[in-house]
Design a protein around this motif. Structure first.
Motif, PDB file in Angstrom:
ATOM      1  N   ASP A   6      14.712  -6.760  10.303  1.00  0.00           N
ATOM      2  CA  ASP A   6      16.100  -7.135  10.558  1.00  0.00           C
ATOM      3  C   ASP A   6      16.231  -7.344  12.058  1.00  0.00           C
ATOM      4  O   ASP A   6      15.260  -7.207  12.811  1.00  0.00           O
ATOM      5  CB  ASP A   6      17.080  -6.068  10.038  1.00  0.00           C
ATOM      6  N   ALA A   7      17.423  -7.674  12.530  1.00  0.00           N
ATOM      7  CA  ALA A   7      17.608  -8.020  13.936  1.00  0.00           C
ATOM      8  C   ALA A   7      17.188  -6.890  14.868  1.00  0.00           C
ATOM      9  O   ALA A   7      16.579  -7.123  15.921  1.00  0.00           O
ATOM     10  CB  ALA A   7      19.067  -8.403  14.189  1.00  0.00           C
ATOM     11  N   ASP A   8      17.478  -5.654  14.492  1.00  0.00           N
ATOM     12  CA  ASP A   8      17.136  -4.517  15.345  1.00  0.00           C
ATOM     13  C   ASP A   8      15.632  -4.292  15.432  1.00  0.00           C
ATOM     14  O   ASP A   8      15.126  -3.800  16.438  1.00  0.00           O
ATOM     15  CB  ASP A   8      17.810  -3.240  14.831  1.00  0.00           C
ATOM     16  N   GLN A   9      14.910  -4.657  14.381  1.00  0.00           N
ATOM     17  CA  GLN A   9      13.468  -4.415  14.342  1.00  0.00           C
ATOM     18  C   GLN A   9      12.658  -5.531  14.986  1.00  0.00           C
ATOM     19  O   GLN A   9      11.468  -5.360  15.261  1.00  0.00           O
ATOM     20  CB  GLN A   9      13.017  -4.252  12.886  1.00  0.00           C
ATOM     21  N   LEU A  10      13.279  -6.665  15.244  1.00  0.00           N
ATOM     22  CA  LEU A  10      12.564  -7.791  15.842  1.00  0.00           C
ATOM     23  C   LEU A  10      12.010  -7.431  17.209  1.00  0.00           C
ATOM     24  O   LEU A  10      12.597  -6.628  17.945  1.00  0.00           O
ATOM     25  CB  LEU A  10      13.501  -8.985  16.017  1.00  0.00           C
ATOM     26  N   ALA A  11      10.878  -8.042  17.572  1.00  0.00           N
ATOM     27  CA  ALA A  11      10.354  -7.903  18.927  1.00  0.00           C
ATOM     28  C   ALA A  11      11.396  -8.458  19.908  1.00  0.00           C
ATOM     29  O   ALA A  11      12.264  -9.254  19.543  1.00  0.00           O
ATOM     30  CB  ALA A  11       9.031  -8.649  19.063  1.00  0.00           C
ATOM     31  N   ASP A  12      11.287  -8.053  21.159  1.00  0.00           N
ATOM     32  CA  ASP A  12      12.278  -8.461  22.161  1.00  0.00           C
ATOM     33  C   ASP A  12      12.070  -9.889  22.635  1.00  0.00           C
ATOM     34  O   ASP A  12      13.019 -10.555  23.059  1.00  0.00           O
ATOM     35  CB  ASP A  12      12.196  -7.516  23.367  1.00  0.00           C
ATOM     36  N   LEU A  13      10.824 -10.365  22.558  1.00  0.00           N
ATOM     37  CA  LEU A  13      10.524 -11.689  23.081  1.00  0.00           C
ATOM     38  C   LEU A  13       9.431 -12.342  22.241  1.00  0.00           C
ATOM     39  O   LEU A  13       8.448 -11.701  21.887  1.00  0.00           O
ATOM     40  CB  LEU A  13      10.064 -11.562  24.543  1.00  0.00           C
ATOM     41  N   PHE A  14       9.645 -13.619  21.901  1.00  0.00           N
ATOM     42  CA  PHE A  14       8.665 -14.400  21.141  1.00  0.00           C
ATOM     43  C   PHE A  14       8.318 -15.662  21.918  1.00  0.00           C
ATOM     44  O   PHE A  14       9.193 -16.283  22.531  1.00  0.00           O
ATOM     45  CB  PHE A  14       9.232 -14.822  19.781  1.00  0.00           C
ATOM     46  N   MET A  15       7.047 -16.044  21.840  1.00  0.00           N
ATOM     47  CA  MET A  15       6.610 -17.259  22.525  1.00  0.00           C
ATOM     48  C   MET A  15       5.630 -18.010  21.629  1.00  0.00           C
ATOM     49  O   MET A  15       4.581 -17.471  21.258  1.00  0.00           O
ATOM     50  CB  MET A  15       5.948 -16.908  23.849  1.00  0.00           C
ATOM     51  N   SER A  16       5.981 -19.231  21.243  1.00  0.00           N
ATOM     52  CA  SER A  16       5.109 -20.012  20.371  1.00  0.00           C
ATOM     53  C   SER A  16       5.709 -21.397  20.160  1.00  0.00           C
ATOM     54  O   SER A  16       6.892 -21.617  20.409  1.00  0.00           O
ATOM     55  CB  SER A  16       4.954 -19.319  19.008  1.00  0.00           C
ATOM     56  N   ALA A  17       4.874 -22.310  19.692  1.00  0.00           N
ATOM     57  CA  ALA A  17       5.383 -23.556  19.142  1.00  0.00           C
ATOM     58  C   ALA A  17       5.738 -23.283  17.681  1.00  0.00           C
ATOM     59  O   ALA A  17       5.419 -22.226  17.150  1.00  0.00           O
ATOM     60  CB  ALA A  17       4.333 -24.653  19.256  1.00  0.00           C
ATOM     61  N   GLY A  18       6.391 -24.219  17.036  1.00  0.00           N
ATOM     62  CA  GLY A  18       6.609 -24.068  15.597  1.00  0.00           C
ATOM     63  C   GLY A  18       8.038 -24.223  15.136  1.00  0.00           C
ATOM     64  O   GLY A  18       8.832 -23.299  15.252  1.00  0.00           O
ATOM     65  N   PHE A  19       8.378 -25.407  14.606  1.00  0.00           N
ATOM     66  CA  PHE A  19       9.720 -25.631  14.069  1.00  0.00           C
ATOM     67  C   PHE A  19      10.001 -24.730  12.872  1.00  0.00           C
ATOM     68  O   PHE A  19      11.094 -24.187  12.736  1.00  0.00           O
ATOM     69  CB  PHE A  19       9.886 -27.095  13.652  1.00  0.00           C
ATOM     70  N   ASP A  20       8.990 -24.591  11.988  1.00  0.00           N
ATOM     71  CA  ASP A  20       9.247 -23.787  10.797  1.00  0.00           C
ATOM     72  C   ASP A  20       9.421 -22.318  11.159  1.00  0.00           C
ATOM     73  O   ASP A  20      10.303 -21.632  10.640  1.00  0.00           O
ATOM     74  CB  ASP A  20       8.126 -23.952   9.772  1.00  0.00           C
ATOM     75  N   LEU A  21       8.615 -21.802  12.085  1.00  0.00           N
ATOM     76  CA  LEU A  21       8.707 -20.402  12.488  1.00  0.00           C
ATOM     77  C   LEU A  21      10.078 -20.072  13.067  1.00  0.00           C
ATOM     78  O   LEU A  21      10.671 -19.036  12.760  1.00  0.00           O
ATOM     79  CB  LEU A  21       7.622 -20.091  13.525  1.00  0.00           C
ATOM     80  N   PHE A  22      10.613 -20.973  13.871  1.00  0.00           N
ATOM     81  CA  PHE A  22      11.838 -20.667  14.603  1.00  0.00           C
ATOM     82  C   PHE A  22      13.123 -21.189  13.975  1.00  0.00           C
ATOM     83  O   PHE A  22      14.217 -20.849  14.437  1.00  0.00           O
ATOM     84  CB  PHE A  22      11.726 -21.183  16.036  1.00  0.00           C
ATOM     85  N   PHE A  23      13.015 -22.017  12.919  1.00  0.00           N
ATOM     86  CA  PHE A  23      14.240 -22.559  12.331  1.00  0.00           C
ATOM     87  C   PHE A  23      14.333 -22.387  10.821  1.00  0.00           C
ATOM     88  O   PHE A  23      15.398 -22.645  10.245  1.00  0.00           O
ATOM     89  CB  PHE A  23      14.379 -24.045  12.688  1.00  0.00           C
ATOM     90  N   ASP A  24      13.274 -21.974  10.170  1.00  0.00           N
ATOM     91  CA  ASP A  24      13.318 -21.748   8.726  1.00  0.00           C
ATOM     92  C   ASP A  24      14.303 -20.617   8.426  1.00  0.00           C
ATOM     93  O   ASP A  24      14.303 -19.578   9.088  1.00  0.00           O
ATOM     94  CB  ASP A  24      11.918 -21.372   8.222  1.00  0.00           C
ATOM     95  N   GLU A  25      15.140 -20.833   7.418  1.00  0.00           N
ATOM     96  CA  GLU A  25      16.158 -19.835   7.055  1.00  0.00           C
ATOM     97  C   GLU A  25      15.558 -18.502   6.624  1.00  0.00           C
ATOM     98  O   GLU A  25      16.202 -17.465   6.714  1.00  0.00           O
ATOM     99  CB  GLU A  25      17.039 -20.385   5.933  1.00  0.00           C
ATOM    100  N   LYS A  26      14.308 -18.529   6.157  1.00  0.00           N
ATOM    101  CA  LYS A  26      13.655 -17.289   5.754  1.00  0.00           C
ATOM    102  C   LYS A  26      13.044 -16.563   6.952  1.00  0.00           C
ATOM    103  O   LYS A  26      12.624 -15.413   6.837  1.00  0.00           O
ATOM    104  CB  LYS A  26      12.558 -17.586   4.721  1.00  0.00           C
ATOM    105  N   LEU A  27      12.981 -17.261   8.088  1.00  0.00           N
ATOM    106  CA  LEU A  27      12.357 -16.680   9.272  1.00  0.00           C
ATOM    107  C   LEU A  27      13.397 -16.562  10.382  1.00  0.00           C
ATOM    108  O   LEU A  27      14.418 -15.924  10.201  1.00  0.00           O
ATOM    109  CB  LEU A  27      11.155 -17.551   9.675  1.00  0.00           C
ATOM    110  N   MET A  28      13.167 -17.198  11.530  1.00  0.00           N
ATOM    111  CA  MET A  28      14.085 -17.039  12.659  1.00  0.00           C
ATOM    112  C   MET A  28      15.436 -17.715  12.431  1.00  0.00           C
ATOM    113  O   MET A  28      16.413 -17.384  13.096  1.00  0.00           O
ATOM    114  CB  MET A  28      13.452 -17.625  13.931  1.00  0.00           C
ATOM    115  N   GLY A  29      15.471 -18.683  11.513  1.00  0.00           N
ATOM    116  CA  GLY A  29      16.717 -19.409  11.280  1.00  0.00           C
ATOM    117  C   GLY A  29      17.887 -18.500  10.969  1.00  0.00           C
ATOM    118  O   GLY A  29      19.010 -18.734  11.416  1.00  0.00           O
TER     119      GLY A  29
END
Length: 415
Positions: free
Chosen positions: A147-170
């Motif tokens: 959940d939001a509290d458990q997420l790492a503080d910083l992410f660095m990567s390419a990837g539309f699906d990783l960062f915008f998929d509704e099941k992931l970062m979206g």
């Protein structure tokens, strides 16, 4: 044969000698090897060659992934670097993947910076920064189960699906979890101008570099055809079954699919599928004029700009920067709003002119930092789907999957 292992060796022996390959195996369909008992039982009975046949994994491509991972790890050890720093008391967590061509100098720079600022940071840092060829499945699994509290503080990567998929970062994007901490009013003029702007108008995501996709044209294979100079020409009937596309580089391939969809619609994606001939690794790409196979020699290869510059003088392979612009696959930097105070010094370092120049010079990955000289020539512009397109599509991950269906229906390639 590579200098590390033979494809006839048992999987257990390879992973025993090179434990860094376990992540590569796991992210390419061999998840069971993460279980130590299964690795010992199954790994001792099957060779790498047979394992790839069983899973229908391309042996040559997979071998190259393993070799690159081993090479990168061995170089890191030789230089005294480590892509992972785990501290049981670490307050700040950072996860990411780094492009292979710049990973070593970036890790060297980051390690030096950490040592110099260790006392002044005021926080202990856990970080995992792996080579991009390993993939992002290890990050994906964490996002899916957090959940939001458990997420790492910083992410660095390419990837539309990783960062915008509704099941992931979206889903976290919709919750307003992230904040752009760059402080830039405008980005580098190459990536923020009248034609294109990678600056997030919602102030959530930071793009700190891009991977440009360009053409490498084998002039000996044109056979009377005009050299394609635009994406529109590449999609024409003249180049059906003549193009090598980066199917195994998911970040770049997803950027291609989305951009072609935006510019040319569903029909454009279908044409892209019909153009496809075969996939190649970067090493194969720059030797494609001399490495004939049963599937033939491609006339055009779509590849990162970096590799197009590795062609030897006098080669029939000619780089082409498309007239509409090189398709931009963005490298994102995501920071949690609630972690701003702790991560701001790290963000300032990653977005510094020094790191930006390293990316632009060593990897030909243009930087968004306003003061970096990216070394681009006049006319070398970019084709970017744009934030309006991103924000008006409810689930970009679903759109990627839809485009993949369209592509594979026409490509003749089994998924």
């Amino acid at each position: 044969m590579n200098k590390y292992f033979d494809v006839t060796e048992k999987v257990f022996d390879i992973t025993e000698k090179y434990p860094e390959t376990l992540d590569v195996f796991a992210s390419n369909g061999f998840e069971h090897l993460k279980n130590e008992a299964m690795r010992k039982i199954m790994g001792k009975t099957i060779s790498l060659e047979m394992a790839c046949k069983t899973k229908k994994v391309n042996l040559e491509i997979f071998e190259n992934k393993l070799v690159e991972t081993i090479r990168q790890t061995r170089e890191s050890v030789d230089m005294g670097l480590n892509d992972t720093l785990k501290d049981s008391d670490g307050e700040t967590r950072m996860l990411g993947v780094l492009p292979c061509p710049v990973r070593i100098p970036l890790m060297e720079s980051f390690s030096k910076w950490l040592k110099e600022h260790e006392e002044s940071l005021g926080t202990k840092i856990d970080y995992e920064l792996k080579a991009a060829n390993i993939g992002v499945d290890w990050i994906r699994s964490e996002i899916e189960n957090s959940d939001a509290d458990q997420l790492a503080d910083l992410f660095m990567s390419a990837g539309f699906d990783l960062f915008f998929d509704e099941k992931l970062m979206g889903r976290f994007k919709k919750q307003g979890v992230f904040k752009d901490l760059s402080g830039f009013e405008r980005l580098n003029r190459d990536l923020d101008n009248d034609r294109v702007s990678l600056k997030d108008p919602q102030g959530q995501y930071t793009v700190f570099s891009v991977v440009p996709a360009v053409f490498l044209v084998n002039t000996e294979e044109l056979n009377g055809r005009k050299k394609p100079e635009s994406w529109e020409e590449l999609l024409s009937a003249e180049f059906e079954r003549s193009v090598s596309l980066p199917l195994n580089d998911f970040d770049l391939f997803n950027a291609l699919l989305l951009t072609i969809y935006k510019e040319f619609g569903e029909d454009g994606v279908r044409k892209l599928g019909r153009s496809h001939m075969r996939s190649m690794t970067p090493a194969e790409m720059v030797k494609s004029n001399i490495r004939n196979t049963a599937s033939g020699i491609p006339t055009v290869t779509v590849m990162p700009y970096l590799f197009a510059g590795m062609v030897r003088e006098g080669s029939p392979l000619k780089p082409v920067w498309p007239k509409e612009g090189a398709i931009a696959s963005p490298i994102f930097l995501l920071t949690k709003k609630t972690s701003e105070e702790r991560v701001k010094p790290i963000v300032d370092y990653l977005l510094s002119p020094e790191v930006g120049q390293l990316l632009a010079t060593n990897g030909k990955f243009p930087s968004t930092h306003p003061d970096v000289e990216n070394g681009l020539k006049e006319g070398q512009s970019f084709l970017w789907i744009g934030w309006d397109f991103i924000n008006t599509h409810e689930d970009l991950g679903a759109l990627i999957r839809y485009c993949m269906d369209l592509f594979y229906d026409e490509s003749g390639v089994k998924r």
